[in-house]
Write an enzyme that holds these catalytic residues in place. Structure first.
Site, PDB file in Angstrom:
ATOM      1  CG  HIS B 138     -29.874  -0.133  -2.607  1.00  0.00           C
ATOM      2  ND1 HIS B 138     -29.289   0.653  -1.655  1.00  0.00           N
ATOM      3  CD2 HIS B 138     -31.167  -0.247  -2.227  1.00  0.00           C
ATOM      4  CE1 HIS B 138     -30.181   1.004  -0.746  1.00  0.00           C
ATOM      5  NE2 HIS B 138     -31.319   0.466  -1.059  1.00  0.00           N
ATOM      6  N   GLY B 189     -27.816  -5.495   1.548  1.00  0.00           N
ATOM      7  CA  GLY B 189     -28.260  -4.545   2.568  1.00  0.00           C
ATOM      8  C   GLY B 189     -29.764  -4.334   2.501  1.00  0.00           C
ATOM      9  CG  HIS B 190     -33.598  -2.822   0.261  1.00  0.00           C
ATOM     10  ND1 HIS B 190     -34.596  -3.776   0.170  1.00  0.00           N
ATOM     11  CD2 HIS B 190     -34.241  -1.626   0.370  1.00  0.00           C
ATOM     12  CE1 HIS B 190     -35.777  -3.184   0.220  1.00  0.00           C
ATOM     13  NE2 HIS B 190     -35.591  -1.887   0.350  1.00  0.00           N
ATOM     14  CD  GLU B 317     -37.946   4.951   4.039  1.00  0.00           C
ATOM     15  OE1 GLU B 317     -37.214   4.019   3.677  1.00  0.00           O
ATOM     16  OE2 GLU B 317     -38.483   5.743   3.254  1.00  0.00           O
ATOM     17  CB  CYS B 413     -39.868   2.401  -3.591  1.00  0.00           C
ATOM     18  SG  CYS B 413     -40.302   3.325  -2.142  1.00  0.00           S
TER      19      CYS B 413
END
Lengths: 651, 651
Positions: B138, B189-190, B317, B413
């Site tokens: 991240h 990655g995100h 998710e 988040c």
């Protein structure tokens, strides 16, 4: 409770099952499953996860070098196999098989320790560690299976080498566990030894084994909790800390007599309940029997699928809560339904109520045999009532729901459990109580028994479950006064029973028709159970099934498969007043009665491609015929969708 | 595509939202969420999982001793907070808040390394390890959030300390990543940095940032796969080895232009798609825009809940597959719907089609604000459409579906994402393109803008979404020729638009009514969107919803709650031709329109207690009135059942 009033199952060697339905499966087990299983125990199946079972015994017996491999309960693979072998030899002698079994027994017995201990995991990894994790390390579970295997092999062959070794092991265990102060107050994390000990008690008549079984049952869940103390002492991990059920996973969250609801791991639960029923029966323990009844009621009235499946959740392979019976994310392990049959049979021996046999029949004809492919080579652990192959592939919650049976499992409980059940299936059908012979299940074949001191042979001819008639003829030397008790299946709303073509009088008690008379040689009994196609609805508390129906005929639950009906089975509606026809198709799925019925199918509309949600939408149907096949026979053709509970407009 | 033809959102400080609906939520965010969030960042919330966010910055800045704690992406907690602060200060000056923010910025900037690097996880754990696990650690995600926060704070305050620090970090990152041979060919990655870089590009006008954003998008999923090579080199675990989606979890299984179906982690996906739309727009890249359109179509036509929820599976998710939209085991993360709004807004800027705004509205009024309690103190990650509290407790598959909102999350988040969205909500309502002003969403308030070189104020009065009228009055010094473009909501089947009480002519293109004329001071526009109660059906490919309906009025999706209707909502049937009444209840749930309608309820029958399955059963109903409340307002009273899709006999 009067102990002498209980019925006893007929011995397997007095029953020769010959009908197409069960005999075929027995032969599959004998010809395919048992030999295959032996290969599996010896790690000779290409592409399958190795069992390591016989290898572990050889290492423990110093016959080879190596480490323990596989699950801690791997020894039980042998025990389940030898039990199936024992049963099979009772109705089909087989010298080669017996020789193989004797050689296997030699290896197993060679691993036994001087004190009697016989669990390869701890023999190989250090005997000082034994009995340090009863909760999860399955020593007493393996012993339970070993007892059952040894008893069956002794009964099937008369050979007592394995039985004697097992008794030596049990006698040693009896010095370790018990309520006495100098003994460990433990009990198994996975039950089975309770009912196994009763089997041992029955053939040895040694009350020590009954006492040990009773101890394991009574100690379970008592405060202070043995598993908790053991865990602290040996730093064992508690896997279910974050679960809802906690120690009830092992049915050990409270004493068994205080348990009202079936909870935790489903196989463990029904194995325990079976042992409880055994002990209640053998010790005339009404309080314990009441606990059994409560658990039975909860399980069969609130937590059982229409197929006899139990344990709806993959998580913990467990029960969840009343009326939670999802069809798609289901677990319904084959072994759990087999355990349900064990429990049902024991309750039935105590009290001849048809509800026990009804559940037994439901599970046997549906949720259990669905676990094996029609050729006896592939197996389901999980028995879903709704399958969409894409979901099994792409939805994690349904990843355990397989659209195809698998060859073998590393954790090989279900295939050998099916094998031991099917190879002893006849013994579930009949029981004796004084001069009464009970017919709980209807299967074609010959039964030899003794009633009122006369030898009598019952010849049962039937094409059950496809055909409505069961014809029994009697063979005896002299006329005999006895009572024939026939279960009237729950699903049957109209039946007739004739003796020598005359309707007879009989009383019906708890779902059994009792015909007491002086019977003569060549007497004929004709039973007719009307078997229309039935539209079943669920209790409205079952969320998943409101607005849906299932189709049954006789004891058989039906399903729709994509192979016959195309995909998108969720778009199928059964008509309000459907017309059903049925026929026996001898070349389909090993010979089954199929059902055809009218219904409706939601048509595709053009806007479907670009609209997810519409207001004032008219849903368009097309009329369509649907073909239903027996649930147990699904997944024997091309993989595809399958559905048991189908929508209906009739609400 | 012609870049000059795109519309641009109105700046937040030119919009003063004053209606009860949104203003109330904005104030909740300002008064509750932002201060609460600050306490959370500093680990001062009792009973909540600590964030460690500010502590990590202090340790990285050598202001205190300690280890890095919390998730690797914990830095982003600050970034999301400062973004919400920036937005909030645009419409409500607050010296104290600004002072707190400046002090926080001082701490954050003190942690920055000489080369510009600013990620506390690696500053504390060793800079030599940075960029070794782009896939899961991240760094670029945190930077993306930092850019968005820095830009918003700069826009809200004019202060550039954080912005300059961020630019320094980005400039450093630009030397590390890129298609040049001497650079790493990595990407996050995100995702989020892609759209963040476009924001930076827009305020700096430095094409370097556009180029870097484009690089991250184009490199993604190319062969040889960076994540795979990085994983081998640094022995990173690949968490999704056994999943269906594998590298598509990160939308990196193939180049983005070759992706046709929304797959993998839903928040990552919509953040990526938002960045793709931004880059497509800024670089006139039609091919990339086509990819965006395909992904949009797939997502909104095949994988979106009626509430605007996306990502149906907790596992990863993630998206699962077309039409797989379970209501009970759902995920539908609040953040994913927020990301969907980001994507929709960007697509809308490129092409003014109402379908984009319709989805934006659907998500905003339903699946997003359902994420926050009416008092702004508790939050949902997961936004179910069907809740049974017992299932959440006892069924592992629904353990993530909470019947009550939670105070705060360790992985925080959703709450800050809601905060940054709501505090900038006005900017989603309006956009400008040359002399056309678009009204995408209807909220009461005042908008100041400049059209045809004249300053114009739009006064919008409305009680939307409860009331059918929107009244706009214009305030300007001199008459002005401009075009007003009003979205006709998808849910509206009858509307009128009047100017100064006269029906006017207008063309409707792609769902927008365009009214071009010379407008005068004090002109009045009256819009009427008929808002009957609508019965919605699902595409029949959605298994879960066949035979069920949902109730909407205007953009609001309704639900049944146990509080109003009792338990066992699965037994409720909406009548075939239901009569609905509705009324505004000002004291209920912060003021909502509730709906009452007739229906049927499956009665309890005596046999329910002891029968799970019945043949030829008649199901008995009682007539009953049901009360529906707006979905977003559920779970603000006593915990209980909730249901959106309700059965109907009308099929």
């Amino acid at each position: 409770m009067d102990k002498n009033k209980f019925s006893k199952p007929l011995p397997i060697d007095s029953i020769n099952v010959t009908d197409n339905f069960w005999r075929n499966m027995m032969e599959l087990v004998r010809n395919n499953v048992i030999p295959y299983q032996w290969e599996a125990l010896n790690d000779r199946i290409e592409g399958a996860e190795p069992s390591y079972c016989m290898q572990n015994f050889k290492i423990a017996a110093n016959m080879m070098e190596g480490e323990f491999k596989g699950f801690v309960f791997q020894d039980s693979d042998f025990a389940k196999w030898i039990e199936a072998v024992g049963f099979s030899l009772m109705w089909h002698k087989d010298e080669n098989l017996e020789k193989t079994a004797d050689e296997a027994i030699d290896i197993v017995c060679a691993a036994q320790q001087p004190d009697g201990y016989l669990d390869t995991y701890y023999i190989i990894n250090g005997l000082d560690k034994r009995w340090t994790n009863l909760k999860d390390n399955h020593e007493l579970y393996c012993l339970g299976h070993l007892i059952e295997g040894a008893v069956a092999y002794y009964q099937g062959t008369g050979k007592d080498k394995l039985l004697n070794a097992t008794i030596k092991y049990v006698d040693y265990v009896d010095t370790i566990f018990g309520s006495e102060e100098n003994k460990k107050h433990g009990y198994p994390g996975h039950e089975i030894i309770e009912m196994a000990l009763i089997k041992l008690y029955k053939i040895t008549d040694n009350e020590k084994y009954l006492k040990l079984a009773k101890y394991f049952i009574d100690e379970r869940g008592r405060s202070p909790l043995y598993f908790e103390e053991e865990g602290l002492k040996h730093e064992n991990k508690f896997w279910w800390e974050d679960s809802y059920f906690k120690y009830q996973y092992y049915q050990a969250g409270k004493p068994v007599r205080e348990q009202h609801v079936a909870e935790g791991h489903a196989v463990r639960a029904v194995y325990l309940y079976s042992g409880m029923a055994d002990v209640a029966k053998e010790t005339n323990d009404d309080e314990l029997l009441e606990a059994c009844k409560r658990l039975w009621d909860n399980m069969t009235r609130k937590q059982m699928y229409i197929t006899g499946g139990i344990g709806s959740s993959q998580y913990g392979e467990a029960f969840t809560y009343d009326y939670d019976l999802p069809n798609d994310t289901i677990y319904a392990e084959t072994c759990a339904s087999i355990g349900l049959v064990f429990f049902a049979r024991r309750m039935l021996e105590i009290t001849p109520k048809s509800e026990y046999a009804d559940v037994m029949e439901k599970a046997l004809y549906n949720g259990i045999i669905s676990g094996m492919s029609l050729d006896g080579t592939k197996f389901f652990y999980v028995n879903p009532l709704e399958v969409v192959p894409e979901a099994s592939l792409k939805d994690h919650l349904r990843a355990h729901v397989k659209p195809e049976r698998q060859k073998w499992f590393g954790c090989a409980c279900c295939p050998p459990n099916i094998a031991r059940l099917l190879s002893s299936i006849g013994s579930y059908a009949y029981s004796l109580k004084e001069n009464t012979i009970f017919m709980h299940l209807y299967m074609g074949g010959e039964i030899s028994t003794n009633l009122s001191n006369n030898d009598i042979i019952f010849n049962v001819e039937t094409e059950y479950p496809w055909n409505e008639s069961i014809n029994i003829s009697l063979n005896m030397k002299e006329e005999t006064n006895f009572e024939l008790s026939l279960r009237i299946p729950e699903w049957c709303r109209k039946h007739t029973i004739k003796v020598n073509n005359q309707e007879v009088e009989y009383k019906v008690v708890d779902g059994y028709a009792y015909i007491a008379r002086i019977w003569e040689n060549d007497d004929k009994i004709n039973i007719y159970f009307e078997m229309p196609v039935e539209i079943m609805t669920s209790n409205p508390n079952v969320r998943e099934n409101v607005g849906k129906v299932a189709i049954m005929r006789g004891p058989i639950v039906y399903c729709l498969e994509e192979e016959d009906n195309g995909a998108d089975l969720h778009r199928v509606y059964v008509s309000n007043n459907p017309e059903f026809t049925y026929k026996y198709e001898k070349d389909l799925l090993g010979g089954v009665v199929t059902i055809e019925g009218n219904g409706k199918f939601i048509k595709n509309q053009e806007c479907d491609e670009y609209k997810l949600y519409k207001s004032k939408a008219e849903i368009k149907f097309e009329d369509k015929k649907f073909k239903w096949i027996p649930y147990y026979s699904w997944a024997n053709r091309n993989p595809g969708e399958m559905l048991v509970w189908v929508k209906t407009a009739q609400i």
